[in-house]
Motif scaffolding. Structure first.
Motif, mmCIF file in Angstrom:
data_model
loop_
_atom_site.group_PDB
_atom_site.id
_atom_site.type_symbol
_atom_site.label_atom_id
_atom_site.label_comp_id
_atom_site.label_asym_id
_atom_site.label_seq_id
_atom_site.Cartn_x
_atom_site.Cartn_y
_atom_site.Cartn_z
ATOM 1 N N UNK A 111 0.846 -1.195 0.000
ATOM 2 C CA UNK A 111 0.000 0.000 0.000
ATOM 3 C C UNK A 111 0.882 1.247 0.000
ATOM 4 N N UNK A 112 0.544 2.187 -0.880
ATOM 5 C CA UNK A 112 1.321 3.420 -1.034
ATOM 6 C C UNK A 112 0.394 4.633 -0.996
ATOM 7 N N UNK A 113 0.906 5.797 -0.555
ATOM 8 C CA UNK A 113 0.163 7.036 -0.800
ATOM 9 C C UNK A 113 0.030 7.261 -2.302
ATOM 10 N N UNK A 114 -1.031 7.926 -2.707
ATOM 11 C CA UNK A 114 -1.305 8.089 -4.135
ATOM 12 C C UNK A 114 -0.124 8.721 -4.862
ATOM 13 N N UNK A 115 0.545 9.689 -4.251
ATOM 14 C CA UNK A 115 1.666 10.349 -4.927
ATOM 15 C C UNK A 115 3.015 9.687 -4.626
ATOM 16 N N UNK A 116 2.985 8.564 -3.891
ATOM 17 C CA UNK A 116 4.189 7.772 -3.600
ATOM 18 C C UNK A 116 5.198 8.501 -2.717
ATOM 19 N N UNK A 117 4.798 9.562 -2.043
ATOM 20 C CA UNK A 117 5.742 10.365 -1.261
ATOM 21 C C UNK A 117 5.362 10.370 0.209
ATOM 22 N N UNK A 118 6.392 10.464 1.058
ATOM 23 C CA UNK A 118 6.174 10.526 2.499
ATOM 24 C C UNK A 118 5.961 11.953 2.990
ATOM 25 N N UNK A 119 6.573 12.930 2.308
ATOM 26 C CA UNK A 119 6.575 14.308 2.814
ATOM 27 C C UNK A 119 5.175 14.897 2.960
#
Length: 436
Positions: A111-119
């Motif tokens: 599972x990933x955030x939609x934009x693939x970023x942690x910030x």
């Protein structure tokens, strides 16, 4: 904001959280949501440094597999398993959605955030925490406890960098939550310096050891000079655990100058590490062609070679990459190539000896930490009432794939609830004093 399990308690009790990673920040949210005064101390210039680095190349936040399968990935205490049952992958995704961050499930189930970023996730979270009144104190390195005054928690000692000066700071609080991480990626603050501080208080801390790590192999010069960095795609990797049970994963690995690493190796790192601890080395078996049966391989090997060299013949018939061919040459006797049956056995079970784990600072995570018997069901230290632990400093192990982060979130949430529960009593108001 999503609903958290909190208690209706008098506000303005004071809590010091040491460690600004996912576990500490989740605990801060739970405690501040209950109306308490929360301060987060971190040795780094800003919180969430390791969390942000973990998001480089794609923020794998959790895993979407069935819950029983998900929980089976953990080697952990009943306290942590209970925390994961209470705050599982679905609950974590819903919590992230509550921050305005959408998620999706990749083809592997990760599972990933939609934009693939942690910030963006971290920014939204810190905004919520500040709205709840959480105060952050970066560049505060915890040094341990001072002398207890006999009423409430012993004071916490910090070395703080403020305005280009180093200050010795003393902090007292009604409750303390430690979320100091393990000992991997030390440049981001997880250096295990807390271990002797707890052992001095007679708390059992099991040695921190590398997990999700690479392993040393005594390669020949041919492998190190010609194939270091080469990926082993589509292989079956297997090894025995200390009880003789075989674990197998279909994954990939990477040949390195020092040995072998990669996703499949990380998945077996616990078993391989324990073999090395007990026997001095570990045996990793590699199936170079897991999608082909032995019969099919032999059938192809028995075809006429014509004018092809053996390497070209193997490449054409079996689609073996240069690095797989090199491993065959490295790890088999010369007469193996002259016998299709022996060569087939080698292709299906190539045995590689691993001599040592890589240093813990190179590992993705660490195992070991505060022993489960030292903690109650809400992660409070039995020998130190009012002091709680969460995250990677607890003794548990799990592979990559979102499992590490989920356990940090879940344990932080449970420990935060434990702090709220503890604060039904009274204790001193937070005080700070600094001396140059």
């Amino acid at each position: 904001m999503n609903q958290l399990d909190i208690f209706d308690l008098p506000p303005e009790k004071t809590v010091a959280i040491i460690g600004g990673g996912p576990a500490g920040l989740m605990a801060a949210e739970v405690i501040a949501s209950a109306g308490h005064n929360v301060s987060v101390y971190d040795a780094m210039p800003s919180v969430g440094r390791k969390f942000l680095l973990a998001g480089v190349g794609g923020m794998n936040i959790t895993h979407a597999e069935a819950k029983d399968d998900f929980l089976s990935r953990y080697s952990a205490s009943s306290q942590l398993i209970n925390s994961l049952n209470a705050f599982d992958a679905d609950a974590l995704r819903n919590w992230i959605h509550g921050l305005g961050i959408e998620t999706f499930v990749g083809t592997s189930g990760r599972v990933f955030p939609r934009d693939m970023k942690a910030a963006p996730l971290l920014r939204a979270w810190l905004h919520r925490l500040r709205e709840l009144g959480v105060t952050f104190y970066p560049r505060h390195r915890w040094l341990g406890w001072g002398e207890s005054q006999g009423n409430g928690q012993a004071p916490l000692l910090f070395s703080a960098q403020e305005n280009d000066a180093t200050l010795n700071k003393t902090v007292t609080a009604d409750a303390v939550l430690l979320a100091l991480g393990g000992a991997s990626w030390q440049r981001l603050g997880s250096n295990g310096a807390w271990v002797p501080l707890l052992r001095e208080r007679s708390v059992q801390v099991n040695d921190l050891v590398p997990s999700n790590c690479g392993f040393d192999v005594a390669w020949s010069d041919v492998i190190t000079s010609q194939h270091a960095g080469a990926p082993l795609h589509g292989v079956g990797l297997s090894c025995a655990d200390v009880h003789g049970r075989t674990r197998t994963v279909l994954s990939e690995a990477i040949i390195s100058a020092y040995g072998i690493e990669g996703t499949g190796i990380y998945a077996l790192s616990k078993e391989l590490r324990e073999q090395i601890d007990q026997q001095g080395s570990a045996l990793l078996n590699i199936d170079l062609l897991p999608d082909l049966s032995r019969d099919k391989i032999i059938q192809r090997l028995n075809k006429p070679r014509e004018k092809n060299s053996l390497s070209n013949f193997l490449r054409k018939q079996l689609n073996l990459s240069p690095v797989k061919l090199a491993l065959l040459r490295e790890l088999t006797a010369k007469n193996t190539y002259e016998n299709p049956e022996l060569l087939t056995l080698a292709i299906k079970k190539l045995s590689l000896t691993l001599t040592a784990t890589r240093p813990i600072d190179e590992a993705i995570s660490s195992a070991g930490g505060v022993a489960a018997k030292e903690l109650d069901s809400l992660f409070m230290l039995k020998k130190m009432p009012g002091v709680f632990c969460a995250g990677e400093m607890l003794d548990w192990d799990a592979p990559t794939g979102g499992y590490l982060l989920t356990a940090c979130f879940a344990s932080g949430r449970t420990a935060g609830q434990g702090v709220v529960n503890f604060l039904q009593g009274g204790a001193p108001i937070l005080k700070q004093k600094a001396q140059r």
